[in-house]
Design an enzyme around this catalytic site. Structure first.
Site, short mmCIF file in Angstrom:
data_model
loop_
_atom_site.label_atom_id
_atom_site.label_comp_id
_atom_site.label_asym_id
_atom_site.label_seq_id
_atom_site.Cartn_x
_atom_site.Cartn_y
_atom_site.Cartn_z
N ASN A 698 26.25 3.88 71.75
CA ASN A 698 27.42 3.01 71.92
C ASN A 698 28.52 3.72 72.69
OD1 ASN A 698 27.28 0.26 70.60
ND2 ASN A 698 26.36 1.57 69.02
N ARG A 751 39.35 14.95 52.10
CA ARG A 751 39.09 13.92 53.12
C ARG A 751 40.36 13.70 53.95
NH1 ARG A 751 35.18 10.26 53.39
NH2 ARG A 751 34.41 10.72 51.33
N ILE A 778 33.50 8.02 55.57
CA ILE A 778 34.48 7.03 55.14
C ILE A 778 35.86 7.58 55.48
CG2 ILE A 778 35.43 5.81 53.13
CD1 ILE A 778 32.67 5.05 52.94
N ASN A 793 35.47 -0.64 64.82
CA ASN A 793 34.15 -0.15 64.40
C ASN A 793 33.10 -1.16 64.80
OD1 ASN A 793 32.19 1.47 63.10
ND2 ASN A 793 32.30 0.18 61.26
N HIS A 795 29.28 -2.60 63.63
CA HIS A 795 28.38 -2.61 62.48
C HIS A 795 27.14 -3.45 62.82
CE1 HIS A 795 27.25 -2.38 58.26
NE2 HIS A 795 26.88 -3.65 58.38
N GLU A 828 41.03 -1.04 54.92
CA GLU A 828 40.69 -0.06 53.88
C GLU A 828 39.36 -0.34 53.20
OE1 GLU A 828 44.68 0.16 52.17
OE2 GLU A 828 44.95 0.68 54.28
C1 GRF Z 1 24.88 1.68 65.44
O1 GRF Z 1 23.81 0.97 64.89
C2 GRF Z 1 26.17 1.16 64.93
O2 GRF Z 1 26.16 -0.19 64.63
C3 GRF Z 1 26.36 1.96 63.67
O3 GRF Z 1 25.85 3.23 64.00
C4 GRF Z 1 24.91 3.13 65.02
C5 GRF Z 1 25.37 4.03 66.11
O4 GRF Z 1 24.41 4.20 67.11
N1 GRF Z 1 27.74 1.94 63.26
P1 GRF Z 1 24.77 5.11 68.34
O5 GRF Z 1 25.11 6.48 67.82
O6 GRF Z 1 25.92 4.49 69.06
O7 GRF Z 1 23.53 5.13 69.19
#
Ligand code: GRF
Length: 879
Positions: A698, A751, A778, A793, A795, A828
């Site tokens: 990503n 943390r 986290i 983020n 997901h 949060e």
């Molecule tokens: C992805 O599946 C994303 O949704 C999740 O962690 C993974 C990251 O993949 N949060 P990459 O490191 O970007 O290849």
């Protein structure tokens, strides 16, 4: 006649009419121009044994004179009628930036069909008879030389010729329409009696006779005493200073088409006006393949008879000889370039012409194949290539404009031909660069470059000037032809594929805006560039070819219509595939109006509606599908940036009565989106820090998109932080020249302390937006609070479904039909923040595993994350 064709071979040809055009325009012989465009190509197609079936024309001009073009088209239509060939359409382009008012260039294209095995390529034998059909005049060859000769003799087109019928002028003599031989010759071709044929055209009689395919030890011998050599040629020798070799190597010398018959075959005698002009003779090995005997004697005899006392042909001093074409230097470069584009069905017919066997191995791939042809040019985008001397990409544009059009009919492109006309002084390297672009485009289109014409026309093009036209042919199963406008109904979903920018239309306006803005193409960085490129570099970005995206979808019947957004923009191209009672509503809240369009509108003070009527505004191709197919089709197009952009609606009677546009775009929404992009132009981009723990695919997608002007991210990745030193994403960041920091979380007591250290690092880089991309920690409430509204983020599920770890496994185990990815602001909670963008991915059912699903979701993530970052960075979405 071999219809239906069971194993059809397609033969195509493109050509202009050379320097005859200038004389014809000056003499207002417009119908001749039209006739000749057809004659040049259909006779060529015929010479392979193929029946010409369809014709297209390309007309480029400085200012469109409608009655003039109508006369040309009248000539085209009449000649097509004579050839029994359908005039299927064409392209007329007005390009004031390239052509002076009154200046034109034209190209014709024909496709013919012949049953496989019936091409005219029989082996020739000693004793075979060479028969000729008389030319109606010069046809389209040798005009440069003829005009030079007239200049030397001090005569003009308006002067009377000193021979033949009284009252005829040189203009009449030179501008006689070229003969079309199709109707005469085809019956003999079908009867199987013609062994080979040659269309006598550029290169003159001698070089065209040499096109007969002969074994060594055989010679095609023509006897000049066998046919009446027109007096014009004797005049050219006696008064025009042309040598006999020049005449033989430049003009048809009175013969327009040569046909070879077997020794005992008298069927040719049925051809009106056919003359036996020679035969195939046995000669000793290594002898010339062709000869025209007694030509000089005959030229002199007629000269002496017609112009007693005039001097006979003299040799010209070298300096006065016609110029040597630079095109000739370039032609040998072509073959090695284009051969790699040839698919299985491409081969050469007699005379070296390339043909395409529709079903390469003879097995039918289509039950009812329909051929689709298209032509286009690239308009005044060419001027940018010239100004910047960057010629490598315009060939891609040329192919794209044609191929995307035929994709809209559901057709797979099979072949492409280019017409390239230039003035003197175009370097062979420039031509080779242009052609390399064409080859690249043809490869992207999964087609074959089978032919083309390259001509130097110093009389029509100034030094260094040129124009290009393209012709593409594709095939589609009858039942699968698009658009299926009758199937499109209210509620259908509109899917858009992103463009590469301006593509190849609307450049007249681009030139005007550049002028108003006081910029040259060499200036830079352009404010709409993500990488600091110049205006020229950005604007030359080649037109997207949509073959790879769309071709896999053409077979399955889900696509109801496709519109290629070109001249006329979004407003005019979409209605072309819609029934009048329907309209399309586009949602510009999420459409990426690319920065280049925002800049053009801003600098040129171009009204929004004008932008929509001229440009693609970021959407290069539009597809219409049934609501039930929308998710599947847009998922299939994810990797190509495809997304749902609108809906089909039913127009009310009031809409129709008030002539409200068929494409509805909310004016306020469009204006706001436009202004948001305009505010980013020339401004510092938002600084983004990315947090990772692993692979970082990503992260890579974000880096790539941020460096791609088309994506309009208005953001740059300035640093990458990882809690794990071995995270592969760190290598990606370093390779991209981005600062990296590793902060081992175990080295911090709490943390909060770890998070605080990260925030410090981010602040050091002036980070404004933080993206979590596979960051496996986290975050503390303090961190989340500090970056409130600026922390994103991604997901791998459609939140709120399957939050937390192993989202893909959860989806598979739950037997979900659909999952996907979500980009959201971080709050949060765990995966509870406000959603910015989601992208669906469908599960395949029993075969789907956590791994296969993860792979599919990642493709969606890579598109969605960059898109979400754009929305946040440009202020379209905020918390
Ligand atoms: C992805 O599946 C994303 O949704 C999740 O962690 C993974 C990251 O993949 N949060 P990459 O490191 O970007 O290849």
């Amino acid at each position: 006649m071999p219809t239906p064709y069971l194993d059809p071979v397609l033969v195509e040809k493109t050509s202009g009419i050379g320097a005859k055009l200038r004389l014809a325009l000056a003499s207002a012989a417009y119908e001749t121009i039209g006739n000749d465009l057809v004659a040049m190509v259909v006779n060529d197609v015929l010479a392979t044994g193929a029946q010409p079936i369809a014709f297209l024309d390309y007309v480029a001009c400085g200012r469109l004179d409608v009655p003039l073009v109508v006369s040309i088209v009248r000539g085209i239509a009449a000649a097509c009628g004579q050839a029994g060939c359908a005039l299927l359409g064409g392209e007329t382009a007005e390009m004031p930036a390239l052509f002076a008012p009154g200046a034109y260039d034209l190209a014709g294209y024909a496709v013919g069909v012949v049953e496989h095995g019936h091409e005219l390529r029989s082996e020739l034998a000693a004793g075979d008879v060479i028969v000729a059909l008389p030319a109606s005049g010069l046809h389209c060859a040798g005009f440069e030389l003829a005009e030079a000769a007239m200049g030397r003799a001090g005569v003009t087109a308006a002067d009377r010729v000193p021979f033949g019928a009284a009252g005829r002028t040189f203009g009449d003599e030179l501008l006689a329409p070229a003969a079309v031989y199709v109707q005469q010759v085809l019956p003999l071709v079908y009867a199987g009696s013609v062994k080979q044929a040659v269309h006598v055209t550029n290169g003159g009689l001698l070089r065209n006779v040499q096109k007969l395919e002969l074994a060594d030890g055989l010679q095609a011998e023509l006897l000049a005493t066998a046919w009446p050599l027109p007096e014009l040629y004797a005049w050219l020798a006696t008064h025009g200073g042309c040598t006999d070799a020049e005449i033989l190597g430049t003009f048809n010398c009175g013969l327009g088409m040569l046909l070879v018959f077997g020794k005992d075959d008298a069927s040719w005698q049925k051809l009106p006006q056919a003359v036996r002009v020679g035969e195939i003779r046995a000669v000793k090995a290594g002898a010339a393949a062709a000869t025209v005997r007694h030509f000089s004697d005959e030229l002199q005899r007629i000269g002496a008879l017609t112009f007693p006392g005039a001097a006979s042909a003299k040799r010209l001093p070298a300096a006065e000889k016609p110029t040597v074409s630079t095109v000739a230097d370039f032609l040998p470069l072509i073959d090695p370039l284009i051969t790699p584009t040839h698919s299985a069905g491409v081969y050469r017919t007699a005379g070296g012409k390339r043909a395409l066997r529709l079903f390469p191995d003879g097995r039918r791939t289509h039950t009812d194949p329909i051929l689709v042809i298209g032509t286009d040019g690239i308009g005044s985008k060419i001027l940018i290539a010239k100004r910047t001397q960057q010629f490598g990409s315009i060939g891609v544009d040329l192919v794209a404009m044609c191929v995307n059009d035929i994709l809209c009919n559901g057709a797979d492109a099979l072949t492409f031909l280019d017409y390239y006309a230039c003035g003197a002084g175009v370097a062979p390297a420039t031509s080779a660069d242009i052609l390399a672009g064409v080859v690249h485009g043809v490869q992207q289109s999964e087609a074959a470059l089978v032919d083309g014409q390259t001509v130097e026309l110093p009389g029509l093009y100034a030094d260094g000037e040129f124009d290009l036209a393209g012709f593409a042919l594709g095939v589609v199963e009858h039942a699968a032809i698009l658009p299926r406008s009758a199937d499109v109904r209210a509620g259908d979903v509109v899917i858009g594929l992103p463009s590469n920018g301006v593509h190849s239309n609307g450049f007249s306006l681009v030139h005007r805006v550049m002028q108003v803005a006081g910029k040259t193409f060499a200036d830079g960085p352009a404010p709409f560039s993500a990488t600091g490129r110049t205006y020229g570099e950005e604007l030359l970005e080649p037109t997207q070819i949509y073959t790879a995206a769309v071709k896999p979808l053409l077979r399955d019947g889900r696509i109801r219509a496709i519109a290629h957004i070109t001249g006329g923009g979004l407003l005019e191209n979409i209605p072309r595939v819609l029934d009048e009672r329907l309209g399309v509503e586009l949602d510009f809240a999420h459409i990426n109006i690319q920065p280049v369009f925002a800049w053009l509108a801003q600098q040129g003070n171009v009204a929004d509606v004008e932008m929509q009527r001229t440009y693609n505004c970021g959407i290069g191709l539009v597809l219409v599908v049934a609501p039930g197919d929308a998710a599947g089709v847009s998922e299939a197009l994810t990797a190509h940036g495809g997304a749902v952009i609108g809906r089909v609606f039913e127009r009310s009677e009031a809409d129709a009565a008030a002539e409200r546009p068929q494409v509805r775009i909310d004016a306020l929404q469009f204006a706001q989106s436009m202004q948001r992009v305009q505010r980013t132009l020339g401004q510092p981009r938002r600084r983004v820090g990315v947090l990772i723990s692993g692979n970082g695919s990503n992260l890579q997608a974000l880096i790539d998109a941020s460096r791609d002007s088309r994506r309009g991210l208005a953001a740059e990745i300035v640093c990458v932080l990882s809690n794990r030193p071995e995270a592969y994403g760190l290598q990606r960041a370093r390779a991209a020249g981005i600062a990296t920091h590793v902060l081992g979380h175990r080295e911090f007591e709490t943390r909060e302390a770890f998070d605080e250290a990260m925030s410090e690092r981010l602040a050091e880089h002036g980070v404004e937006i933080v993206c979590l991309a596979g960051f496996m920690r986290i975050l503390s409430p303090a961190f989340v609070k500090r970056w409130h509204g600026r922390l994103l983020n991604i997901h791998p599920s459609l939140l709120p479904a399957f939050p937390g770890l192993h989202a893909q496994r959860q989806a598979v185990q739950a037997g979900a039909a659909v999952s996907g990815c979500t980009v959201h602001f971080v709050d949060e909670g765990v995966d509870t923040g406000r959603v910015i963008l989601q992208r669906e991915v469908r599960l395949a059912g029993a075969g789907e595993t956590e791994e296969t699903l993860s792979t599919k979701i990642l493709v969606a993530e890579h598109f969605a994350y960059a898109e979400a970052l754009r929305l946040v960075a440009t202020g379209a979405v905020r918390l």
